[in-house]
Design an enzyme around this catalytic site. Structure first.
Site, PDB file in Angstrom:
ATOM      1  N   SER A 270       2.451   2.806   5.911  1.00 44.70           N
ATOM      2  CA  SER A 270       2.090   2.138   6.628  1.00 44.70           C
ATOM      3  C   SER A 270       1.821   2.466   8.098  1.00 44.70           C
ATOM      4  O   SER A 270       2.519   2.992   8.653  1.00 44.70           O
ATOM      5  CB  SER A 270       2.617   0.734   6.873  1.00 44.70           C
ATOM      6  OG  SER A 270       2.219  -0.161   7.600  1.00 44.70           O
TER       7      SER A 270
ATOM      8  N   TYR B  72      10.189  -3.716   9.002  1.00 42.72           N
ATOM      9  CA  TYR B  72       9.216  -3.480   8.226  1.00 42.72           C
ATOM     10  C   TYR B  72       8.862  -1.924   8.568  1.00 42.72           C
ATOM     11  O   TYR B  72       8.921  -1.249   7.810  1.00 42.72           O
ATOM     12  CB  TYR B  72       8.080  -4.509   8.177  1.00 42.72           C
ATOM     13  CG  TYR B  72       7.142  -3.620   7.381  1.00 42.72           C
ATOM     14  CD1 TYR B  72       7.301  -3.578   5.959  1.00 42.72           C
ATOM     15  CD2 TYR B  72       5.647  -3.537   7.767  1.00 42.72           C
ATOM     16  CE1 TYR B  72       6.307  -3.056   4.965  1.00 42.72           C
ATOM     17  CE2 TYR B  72       4.873  -3.057   6.851  1.00 42.72           C
ATOM     18  CZ  TYR B  72       5.166  -2.650   5.612  1.00 42.72           C
ATOM     19  OH  TYR B  72       3.922  -2.191   5.030  1.00 42.72           O
TER      20      TYR B  72
ATOM     21  N   LYS C 180       9.722   1.616   6.618  1.00 41.79           N
ATOM     22  CA  LYS C 180       8.586   2.893   5.964  1.00 41.79           C
ATOM     23  C   LYS C 180       8.845   3.948   6.605  1.00 41.79           C
ATOM     24  O   LYS C 180       8.625   4.900   5.951  1.00 41.79           O
ATOM     25  CB  LYS C 180       7.267   2.035   6.456  1.00 41.79           C
ATOM     26  CG  LYS C 180       6.796   0.753   5.430  1.00 41.79           C
ATOM     27  CD  LYS C 180       6.395   1.332   4.172  1.00 41.79           C
ATOM     28  CE  LYS C 180       6.475   0.155   3.116  1.00 41.79           C
ATOM     29  NZ  LYS C 180       6.349   0.416   1.641  1.00 41.79           N
TER      30      LYS C 180
HETATM   31  N1  UFG Z   1      -2.653 -13.580  12.229  1.00 38.33           N
HETATM   32  C1  UFG Z   1      -3.013 -14.592  12.936  1.00 38.33           C
HETATM   33  N2  UFG Z   1      -2.622 -15.682  12.093  1.00 38.33           N
HETATM   34  C2  UFG Z   1      -2.242 -15.898  10.742  1.00 38.33           C
HETATM   35  C3  UFG Z   1      -1.694 -14.675  10.389  1.00 38.33           C
HETATM   36  C4  UFG Z   1      -2.249 -13.284  10.947  1.00 38.33           C
HETATM   37  O1  UFG Z   1      -3.699 -14.589  13.954  1.00 38.33           O
HETATM   38  O2  UFG Z   1      -1.845 -16.898  10.660  1.00 38.33           O
HETATM   39  C5  UFG Z   1      -3.009 -11.981  12.680  1.00 38.33           C
HETATM   40  C6  UFG Z   1      -1.717 -11.365  12.916  1.00 38.33           C
HETATM   41  O3  UFG Z   1      -1.191 -11.443  14.297  1.00 38.33           O
HETATM   42  C7  UFG Z   1      -2.432  -9.783  12.986  1.00 38.33           C
HETATM   43  C8  UFG Z   1      -3.855 -10.074  12.018  1.00 38.33           C
HETATM   44  O4  UFG Z   1      -4.021 -11.538  11.804  1.00 38.33           O
HETATM   45  O5  UFG Z   1      -2.983  -9.381  14.178  1.00 38.33           O
HETATM   46  C9  UFG Z   1      -3.569  -9.318  10.659  1.00 38.33           C
HETATM   47  O6  UFG Z   1      -2.367 -10.000  10.028  1.00 38.33           O
HETATM   48  P1  UFG Z   1      -1.981  -9.873   8.484  1.00 38.33           P
HETATM   49  O7  UFG Z   1      -0.732 -10.689   8.176  1.00 38.33           O
HETATM   50  O8  UFG Z   1      -3.270 -10.182   7.618  1.00 38.33           O
HETATM   51  O9  UFG Z   1      -1.586  -8.235   8.552  1.00 38.33           O
HETATM   52  P2  UFG Z   1      -0.522  -7.442   9.217  1.00 38.33           P
HETATM   53  O10 UFG Z   1      -1.361  -6.743  10.291  1.00 38.33           O
HETATM   54  O11 UFG Z   1       0.379  -8.446   9.989  1.00 38.33           O
HETATM   55  O12 UFG Z   1       0.044  -6.595   8.406  1.00 38.33           O
HETATM   56  C10 UFG Z   1      -0.410  -6.047   7.140  1.00 38.33           C
HETATM   57  C11 UFG Z   1       0.300  -5.624   6.003  1.00 38.33           C
HETATM   58  C12 UFG Z   1       1.503  -4.654   6.560  1.00 38.33           C
HETATM   59  C13 UFG Z   1       0.809  -3.530   7.171  1.00 38.33           C
HETATM   60  C14 UFG Z   1      -0.023  -3.902   8.216  1.00 38.33           C
HETATM   61  C15 UFG Z   1      -0.889  -2.954   9.166  1.00 38.33           C
HETATM   62  O13 UFG Z   1       1.007  -6.723   5.504  1.00 38.33           O
HETATM   63  O14 UFG Z   1       1.954  -4.303   5.412  1.00 38.33           O
HETATM   64  O15 UFG Z   1      -1.057  -4.743   7.806  1.00 38.33           O
HETATM   65  O16 UFG Z   1      -1.192  -3.468  10.331  1.00 38.33           O
HETATM   66  F1  UFG Z   1       1.765  -2.698   7.772  1.00 38.33           F
END
Ligand code: UFG
Length: 342
Positions: free
Chosen positions: A117, A141, A145
């Site tokens: 990741s 997390y 990884k």
């Molecule tokens: N976000 C919000 N509100 C929410 C959920 C998410 O604003 O209710 C934002 C987060 O802060 C983040 C973006 O939307 O900035 C994307 O969030 P996601 O949960 O869709 O994805 P993440 O970036 O947190 O995590 C995902 C995968 C991980 C991976 C990562 C790489 O789940 O396994 O992408 O960025 F490592």
């Protein structure tokens, strides 16, 4: 024909990779504990329901199916959850991977594709993120990884394996045929969260973490990649390391940043509805900007990403969410109610 073991093949990315493997005529078997995956997602091969902690079952599966290579997804993958439950992440992701590598060494399996990741970079010094950027993960997390990457490299050196480490950026979209799709209860990824809000208009506004971040509109910027394109990368990466015996590490993204607010606007366009949102505090585990320098991934593997527009990715997820996800959620609930794993 040699068999591929797909750990975590009942999950979102794993099941899309299984479909791609099947389309390219590969023989494979899924090993999944179904804690977060779905039985309905395993459509093209046998399913062994098992956990990576069960070394005997892993060994038996590898021997019975004459497994010669592994694509390893089985892991917990929620950045924000990992901050709350680090022990769970180290146990599942790192101990689980160590068991798998030990059994591979014992049974003579010599090739592994690993689902890593961009979370392993933490807050990068430079964006776009080059493959050689320092890795300083800021969440449990991301650290698990990175630990797995190092472990794989050490085992590979000792046992003369070849590996492909794929550092994914943000995976979204859906199989356009809707054979499979993303089903978590509750959903944690931003695209399904926004689209479900649009479908169930009575929900609370979507919380958007950020507002004050050092990006153009103050919200996080992410590099979204379509899950079907990511799946093709796995098939080609496996073929490449088996054919050449040379290992590779790739950033898998498109190199295009989209902010969460921009994404919300695209979702409004696709669903043709206004989607209410509310700014919330930035999350300590969310780097402000994660955009890949994809480097050689597409040329080295002789691939072209098929779906490069965020709008197309959202459209595919929207089709899934409206048409197929409700039935899958019902199936999941029935198996939880009946006490069996889903
Ligand atoms: N976000 C919000 N509100 C929410 C959920 C998410 O604003 O209710 C934002 C987060 O802060 C983040 C973006 O939307 O900035 C994307 O969030 P996601 O949960 O869709 O994805 P993440 O970036 O947190 O995590 C995902 C995968 C991980 C991976 C990562 C790489 O789940 O396994 O992408 O960025 F490592």
């Amino acid at each position: 024909m040699d068999t591929i073991l797909v750990t975590g093949g009942a999950g979102f990315v794993g099941s899309h990779v299984c479909k791609a493997l099947s389309r390219s005529g590969k023989k494979f078997v899924v090993y999944d504990n179904l804690a977060r995956g779905n039985r309905a997602a395993v459509q093209w091969c046998d399913l062994v329901v098992g956990d990576l902690s069960d070394r005997n079952l892993l060994q038996e599966t590898i021997e019975r199916h004459s497994v010669k290579s592994v694509i390893h997804f089985a892991a917990l993958a929620y950045v924000r959850e990992s901050i709350l439950y680090p022990n769970m992440y180290w146990q599942n992701n790192v101990s689980g991977t160590k068991n798998l590598l030990d059994v591979m060494a014992e049974t003579g399996v010599r090739h592994i594709v690993f689902s890593s990741s961009c979370a392993s970079y933490g807050v990068p010094d430079d964006v776009p993120i080059h493959i050689d950027c320092d890795q300083n993960p800021i969440t449990p997390y991301g650290r698990t990884k990175l630990a797995c990457e190092w472990m794989i490299q050490d085992y590979a050196r000792q046992n003369e394996w070849s590996y492909a480490i794929l550092r994914y950026f943000n995976v979204t979209g859906n199989d356009p045929d809707l054979d499979i799709g993303e089903v978590h209860e509750p959903e944690t990824h931003i695209v399904p969260i926004i689209l479900l809000n649009s479908l169930n208009f009575h929900q609370e506004p979507v919380p958007i973490f950020g507002g004050t971040l050092p990006t153009a509109d103050g919200t996080c910027v992410r590099d979204f990649i379509h899950v079907t394109d990511l799946a093709s990368v796995h098939v080609k990466a496996l073929e490449h390391i088996v054919a050449t015996n040379v290992s590779a590490v790739f950033n898998v993204g498109l190199g295009k940043g989209t902010s969460v607010l921009e994404l919300l606007k695209v979702c409004e366009e696709v669903t043709k509805k206004r989607i209410p949102y509310q700014m919330a505090n930035p999350n300590p585990g969310d780097p402000p900007c994660l955009v890949a320098d994809p480097g050689k991934v597409w040329t080295a593997l002789n691939l072209n990403p098929r779906y490069t527009e965020i709008k197309t990715m959202v459209e595919h997820t929207w089709q899934w969410i409206q048409n197929k996800r409700p039935a899958w959620i019902k199936l999941k609930q029935q198996s939880i109610d009946s006490g069996s794993v889903c």
